[in-house]
Design a protein around this motif. Structure first.
Motif, PDB file in Angstrom:
ATOM      1  N   SER A   8      -3.935   6.387  -7.979  1.00 46.07           N
ATOM      2  CA  SER A   8      -2.647   6.990  -8.835  1.00 46.07           C
ATOM      3  C   SER A   8      -2.789   6.612 -10.161  1.00 46.07           C
ATOM      4  N   ARG A   9      -2.902   7.623 -11.018  1.00 45.53           N
ATOM      5  CA  ARG A   9      -2.745   7.285 -12.563  1.00 45.53           C
ATOM      6  C   ARG A   9      -1.235   6.904 -13.024  1.00 45.53           C
ATOM      7  N   TYR A  10      -0.322   7.845 -12.548  1.00 46.09           N
ATOM      8  CA  TYR A  10       0.985   7.906 -13.047  1.00 46.09           C
ATOM      9  C   TYR A  10       2.059   7.830 -11.743  1.00 46.09           C
ATOM     10  N   MET A  88       1.363  -1.292 -16.732  1.00 44.14           N
ATOM     11  CA  MET A  88       0.011  -0.810 -16.420  1.00 44.14           C
ATOM     12  C   MET A  88      -0.694  -1.454 -15.333  1.00 44.14           C
ATOM     13  N   SER A 108      -3.342   2.363 -13.480  1.00 45.90           N
ATOM     14  CA  SER A 108      -2.404   3.146 -12.896  1.00 45.90           C
ATOM     15  C   SER A 108      -0.892   2.572 -13.690  1.00 45.90           C
ATOM     16  N   TRP A 109      -0.426   3.813 -14.480  1.00 46.90           N
ATOM     17  CA  TRP A 109       0.962   3.487 -15.010  1.00 46.90           C
ATOM     18  C   TRP A 109       1.978   3.483 -14.156  1.00 46.90           C
ATOM     19  N   THR A 111       6.082   3.016 -13.332  1.00 44.95           N
ATOM     20  CA  THR A 111       7.343   3.081 -13.734  1.00 44.95           C
ATOM     21  C   THR A 111       8.344   2.949 -12.901  1.00 44.95           C
TER      22      THR A 111
END
Lengths: 113, 112
Positions: A8-10, A88, A108-109, A111
């Protein structure tokens, strides 16, 4: 070429959720790592693993756990995500010998809201 | 964790010129390894150069070279003939086992 893939990148998650960050490497490396990157702090080691089912705490393990059931896969788990875990996350791997180059995934960012 | 200090948060350089990034570290070990990693805006960390502490000769990789001063515990990176693609954050790192300890990073901007 060494390939370290983070699934997962975001991600955006809610406070209290359980979060899984997955990482796979394709070079049969013994060592795998999870780092956290924050502005002004550089990269800080959360956990690392030097063999299947083996793990050691890094510098900031609180609030995190890891799993390494197979040599190529290393998962980072946030049992109950909190807003201060917004960051990150970088996975990495390296061959077993000391001083070897460490290869990183794309990050992976995460939030947490 | 070992302490790695990068005292320059940001640096700017004109294209084709030279820039030097500083790094100091703290260790009581005699055998260790030092690295410079580059992180461009894409966020993919890339190894720039690696130095083994027992080797006195400074490592070089094309336009990138280091000045390794073991007694001073200093490991600076020189980028020669800077190119726009060198724009990135640069991290100095130390290792005496499997793990790396990183500095806070230096953002380098190459101006056209």
């Amino acid at each position: 070429d060494v390939k370290v893939t983070q699934s997962s990148r975001y991600l955006v998650k809610r406070t209290g959720e359980k979060v899984f960050l997955e990482c796979v490497q394709d070079m049969d490396h013994e060592n795998m790592f999870w780092y956290r990157q924050d502005p002004g702090l550089g990269l800080r080691l959360i956990y690392f693993s030097y063999d299947v089912k083996m793990k050691e705490k890094g510098d900031i393990p609180e609030g995190y756990s890891v799993s390494r059931e197979k040599k190529e896969r290393f998962s980072l788990i946030l049992e109950s995500a909190s807003t201060n875990q917004t960051s990150m996350y970088l996975c990495a791997s390296s061959p077993g010998q000391s001083g070897n180059t460490i290869y990183f995934g794309e990050g992976s960012w995460l939030t947490v809201v | 964790a070992q302490t790695v200090t990068q005292s320059q948060p940001e640096m700017s350089v004109q294209e084709a010129e030279t820039v030097t990034l500083s790094c100091t570290y703290d260790t009581s070990e005699n055998n260790y390894y030092l690295f410079w990693y580059k992180q461009p805006p894409s966020r993919q960390m890339i190894l720039v150069i690696r130095q083994e502490a027992y080797k006195q000769q400074n490592a070089t990789e094309n336009r990138f070279s280091v000045n390794f001063q073991k007694a001073a515990k200093s490991f600076s990176l020189k980028i020669s003939d800077s190119q726009l693609g060198d724009t990135a954050m640069y991290f100095c790192a130390f290792s005496n086992d499997y793990k790396l300890s990183f500095g806070a990073g230096t953002t380098v901007t190459v101006r056209a």
